[in-house]
Enzyme design. Structure first.
Site, short mmCIF file in Angstrom:
data_model
loop_
_atom_site.label_atom_id
_atom_site.label_comp_id
_atom_site.label_asym_id
_atom_site.label_seq_id
_atom_site.Cartn_x
_atom_site.Cartn_y
_atom_site.Cartn_z
CE LYS A 1 -3.95 1.89 2.64
NZ LYS A 1 -4.79 1.70 3.84
CB SER B 1 -8.07 3.63 3.03
OG SER B 1 -7.31 3.03 4.03
CB SER C 1 -8.33 0.80 5.96
OG SER C 1 -9.09 1.98 6.12
#
Lengths: 97, 482, 478
Positions: free
Chosen positions: B80, B155, B179
């Site tokens: 990420k 997210s 997330s």
């Protein structure tokens, strides 16, 4: 209900320029969110201690030793991402004190 | 050999046995990623050259007999884009950091590299990890591989989608209020949020410091567990890292839940949820009961406080954590700024998206000296109140079970005009709770809805109870996949 | 003017002399190229986390103990949020809600009157970087070397009423910090900064007036000037019927005025909240006791000890302890030479004289206690006389020479050779018959003259006692 001036002072303290329609939509969203916090107001918490961390941490230290790293070995690395730099300093427009 | 469908552990085993070369796999994955990216947009930065170079290095070392104790050596993965990677731009999906190049790796990256991981790139996300759809990314949204009209969740949308689409064999995400788990659920993959403090936050660009954790997203429970084994551990550079005996979690990969006590929030009985989710959920409860676990419904008095408390505390923490993005030392500096004040006001106005700005303003509000007692201090105390109730729960139960999300992946722009509704509807308080109290939590895929969109089930354990959630997830997974 | 009294409180920022910064391993050494002693942590780069330097906490506790404070058993760091280019995270990690020390005091003495000045609290915080405005017309330059250097802030109660009291307090505080070894307290280098909170009120009035805060005062003299100016400015306003604005002002010493920093700093809401990245500090009684045991001897204790153990008068003890550096030299020399009175004289007289003449600060003294001790031994053993000794001491002071070696090389040793001396005595008697005659007729001065001549011919190296004896006996025989 957040007032215009309150929103302005929040934007001021957060250093974010708000323009026109921003103000309207942020005000709306903030109001909704803040309203949703009302449920917490009447919860009895007088004898409850605040919980900042989820574990019972205490006393995390390091020794007083100098450590080397890429930045202090090479000033260029330290300044690599700076938008404006000169002679090893980072530059900002002149501040009048 | 068709390894695209293999799990990470299977692939690694074949690489170790010289049946496949890591280089060959990496080349094929990069080709595949490039083919998929127009459709999915999982990656912000694809490391074609670096990834291949690294694959050669790792393959050479494996051939020499290295990485004997690394069960995932040679497997391509991605990270990420809020996790620092040395000399590789790390953007947090924000204009603010569009060109930011870190000079060091996050601790978890060092650990993965020591374990022979091949990092193929940085994955898309909601800007600064705030959001639940990845729509707020400055680089455009990622699309759900199951149906590209739908969001992948957020997210860590890119992290979940990339694994679901088979672009990488596992990924790292971060989780502050769901997330990792919610996008895992939306994309039909497995994600774990570890116990707070068991994975170092050093090198994770912070959202809410006392809530954030990095965790794995993978194709199944065994893979996710293997990744978690690599990245967990004490780090002296993170003052919130817990120093304790960290033994391997893989011993928990057993199909045995006899005697486990599972609690389900009674609220789920009448909360609005997608009907297929309810169907699956009922099935899951039956599975556990059949396998010898007890499943009971439990009332939680403090559950209505979870979401507001979360918003007050996380917005306060993020408002301070994002203050360093001021256009002075790095990051976006507005070209229109004519003086210092304008550098601040314009850079931050132009560098941040709306969601980030909203949370910063909200955080400033709750921390204002006239509001501190009413909101922030109050929320801190209520956090303890909620924590106490759940501590009680976990002294009687091993697992808190529920659907990861009440809905499956929603359409793009479904909440375009009402961003706050987006949260009110799709926020699951029983996902957020894990971050509020620091508990470990896992989402595993569990069927599909009538549109073919994945459903996920969530297991939350007591603090440091990773083995319990892994065991119960493994057992459930066995049942679902058989 | 006389119907008003000044009410003054201080906020003193002290840079701690740890080797590394408060939250990272960068060096705290002064100077060097800009941005060369930084790292991602103290530059506020994304993804960084602080880890507390234990020594900072120990120094803060030591300071609290030395100022009679209570050490808080449970304390935390808080974030103080504001934006300024020298503040990398746009928040300063400090302590507001639970500072590490509280409720202490220092006793000062001004014009013979003793007074207790209350200390409200002492807390730890990090320093910001340095902004330089005069290098360029268009830009201000930022150097983050100082960012993250550990500070303690000592906040007093508004118990001072004059500049003399303020200076007495600061001098005493400086000495304590110097004795503890926690800071080098150099005001000119910025490691000891005092901000002055001043208000005025009519004598006898109970309520406090509105106060202003003055920053940027770099010497004790400037403190005096700033206090006088600001008090007068406030009194003038009040006499005119105007009110004082509560604000921060900058002291401009060159022009002798204080200027309003009428910027947003004034109405600041810093939105303090506990820093979630830093665990709380739990300092139990055992730990405090352990630190208390390790406390170095402070000045008051030294004065008493010098008086008792070394039998020195209070006056001498006070001078020797007026600086920790001086006290160190004294004690180390005494440890070798075992003659405290003698050592005390050499320091109080010769050392301090040379410090004045050569304009050397006490912390820059370079001679070693070993060499001073050697010199004292040479004098005690009669190997050289005092005149020579004083000359040699200057060389010790300037170049730290070894006096034994020097005496040998330059043959400065006292001459005890009777035969040699008799010859010289007889020579001088022969050369100055008038003085001999004068002496014989009872003029003692003549004896001194003859002595002087003998010493001159011996280049001062003759043993004066022996010369005296020989001269008398020779004159006797005439």
């Amino acid at each position: 209900m957040i007032s215009d001036s309150r929103l302005e002072s929040l934007a001021e303290s957060a250093k974010i320029e708000l323009i026109g329609k921003d103000k309207v939509s942020f005000k709306k969203d903030l109001d909704k969110l803040i309203k949703s916090f009302d449920i917490l107001k009447d919860v009895e918490t007088t004898d409850i201690k605040p919980m900042i961390n989820v574990h019972d941490y205490r006393n995390v230290f390091r020794d007083d030793k100098v450590e080397n790293n890429d930045y202090n070995k090479n000033q260029e690395v330290a300044l690599r991402n700076a938008p404006n730099k000169k002679e090893g300093f980072i530059l900002v427009p002149k501040i009048m004190e | 050999m068709d390894y695209a469908k293999m799990t990470a552990l299977e692939l690694a085993s074949k690489i170790r046995n010289n049946e496949i070369s890591a280089v060959e796999v990496t080349k094929a994955q990069i080709k595949y990623i490039k083919e998929q990216e127009d459709r999915l947009s999982c990656f912000i930065t694809l490391l074609e050259d670096e990834g291949l170079k690294r694959a050669y290095e790792v393959q050479e070392r494996i051939a020499k007999g290295d990485y004997k104790d690394s069960p995932l050596a040679g497997v391509p993965m991605a990270v990420k884009d809020n996790i620092l990677t040395k000399n590789i731009r790390t953007t947090c999906a924000s204009r603010m950091l569009e060109t930011y190049i870190p000079s060091y790796n996050a601790r978890v990256i060092d650990k993965l590299e020591d374990a022979g991981a091949i990092i193929l790139g940085k994955l898309n996300m909601d800007e600064f990890a705030m959001g639940n759809s990845s729509e707020s990314s400055y680089f455009g949204p990622t699309r759900n591989p199951f149906n590209t009209d739908h969001v992948p969740g957020g997210s860590s949308g890119g992290s979940a989608a990339a694994v679901a689409a088979g672009e990488v064999f596992y990924s790292l995400g971060s989780d502050t209020g769901g997330s990792i788990r919610q996008p895992s659920s939306y994309c039909g993959v497995t994600g774990i949020k570890p116990t707070y403090g068991t994975v170092s936050r050093n090198g994770l660009i912070g959202f809410a410091s006392s809530f954030d954790q990095i965790g794995p997203i993978a194709k199944n429970v065994s893979d996710a567990t293997a990744v978690l084994d690599i990245i967990k551990g004490y780090d002296s550079k993170d003052s919130t890292s817990i120093a304790r005996e960290y033994d391997s979690y893989t011993s928990a990969l057993t199909d045995d839940v006899r005697g486990m006590k599972i609690g389900v929030p009674k609220e789920f009985l009448d909360s609005p949820m997608n009907s297929q989710i309810r169907e699956q959920f009922d099935k899951v409860i039956k599975v556990y009961r059949d396998k010898g676990a007890t499943v009971e419904y439990v009332d939680f008095q403090t559950s209505d406080y979870i979401i507001p408390t979360y918003y007050i505390l996380t917005s306060a923490e993020v408002s301070a954590n994002l203050s360093r993005f001021d256009g002075i030392r790095y990051g976006y500096r507005s070209p229109d700024a004519k003086n210092l004040e304008e550098i601040y006001f314009k850079s931050r106005a132009e560098g941040f998206g709306d969601e980030a700005k909203l949370r910063i303003l909200l955080g400033s509000y709750v921390l204002s000296s006239d509001n501190y007692d009413t909101y922030y201090d109050k929320a801190l105390r209520i956090r303890r109140l909620i924590s106490n109730e759940f501590d009680d729960f976990f002294s009687n139960y091993d697992i808190l079970l529920g659907p990861t999300s009440l809905f499956t992946a929603f359409n793009f722009n479904a909440f375009l005009n009402s961003p706050v509704e987006k949260y009110a509807d799709s926020d699951n308080k029983y996902t957020i709770i894990a971050n509020l109290i620091g508990s470990p939590a896992m989402s595993i895929p569990c069927g599909y809805d009538e549109k073919g969109l994945p459903i996920g089930m969530q297991l939350i354990g007591r603090k440091f109870g990773e083995k319990d959630i892994i065991r119960s997830a493994y057992s459930l997974e066995k049942e679902i996949t058989s | 003017m006389y119907k008003y009294e000044k009410v003054i409180g201080l906020e003193v920022h002290v840079e701690l002399s740890t080797k590394s910064k408060i939250f990272c391993g960068c060096s705290t050494e002064f100077g060097g190229r800009p941005n060369s002693k930084c790292c991602p942590i103290c530059m506020g780069m994304p993804g960084t986390l602080p880890v507390l330097n234990r020594r900072v906490l120990e120094y803060a506790i030591a300071t609290g103990l030395a100022t009679g404070c209570t050490i808080r058993e449970y304390s935390r760091f808080d974030r103080k949020n504001y934006f300024y280019p020298d503040l990398p995270k746009s928040y300063q990690t400090s302590q507001l809600y639970l500072p590490i020390c509280y409720e202490g005091s220092l006793e000062i003495e001004v014009d013979g009157i003793k007074k207790k000045i209350g200390i409200h609290e002492i807390h730890m915080e990090e320093d910001a970087g340095k902004l330089i405005h005069d290098q360029d017309d268009e830009f201000s330059f930022i150097d983050y070397n100082r960012s993250g250097v550990p500070l303690i802030e000592i906040v007093t109660k508004p118990d001072m009423n004059s500049k003399e009291e303020v200076i007495a307090f600061l001098e005493k505080l400086q000495l304590i910090l110097e004795y503890l070894g926690v800071s080098d307290c150099k005001m000119q280098e910025g490691s000891f900064r005092a901000d002055i909170n001043l208000s005025v009120r009519k004598k006898g009035q109970k309520e406090l007036g509105t106060r202003t805060e003055m920053k940027n005062i770099n010497s004790f003299k400037a403190i005096g000037r700033a206090i006088d100016y600001e008090a007068k400015r406030q009194i003038d306003l009040l006499e005119k019927g105007e009110s004082i604005e509560q604000e921060t002002r900058r002291w401009d010493d060159a022009n002798g005025i204080s200027l309003s920093l009428r910027s947003k700093i004034n109405a600041k809401d810093y939105r303090y909240f506990p820093d979630p990245d830093l665990p709380p500090l739990v300092v139990d009684k055992d730990w405090v006791d352990e630190i208390r045991k390790r406390q170095p001897e402070l000045r008051e204790e030294k004065i008493q000890r010098y008086m008792k153990e070394f039998k020195l008068p209070e006056y001498d003890a006070k001078i020797l302890t007026s600086s920790k550096y001086l006290a160190d030299i004294f004690e180390k020399t005494v440890a070798i030479s075992k003659n405290p009175k003698e050592v005390s004289n050499w320091i109080m007289i010769e050392t301090m004289r040379l410090m004045r003449d050569r304009q050397v600060q006490v912390e820059n003294i370079t001679f070693s206690p070993e060499n001073l001790a050697r010199l004292i031994e040479l004098v005690e053993a009669g190997k050289i006389n005092r005149t020579i000794a004083k000359e040699i001491f200057e060389l010790i002071f300037d170049e730290d020479i070894d006096p034994e070696v020097y005496v040998k090389e330059h043959q400065l040793g006292v001459v005890d050779d009777r035969d040699l001396l008799i010859k010289v005595v007889q020579e001088v008697i022969r050369d100055f018959p008038d003085s001999v005659t004068d002496y014989k007729s009872g003029k003692d001065k003549a004896f001194k003259h003859l002595m002087g001549q003998i010493m001159k011919r011996m280049k001062g190296k003759a043993n004066p006692v022996l010369v005296n004896e020989l001269l008398r006996s020779e004159l006797e025989e005439l």
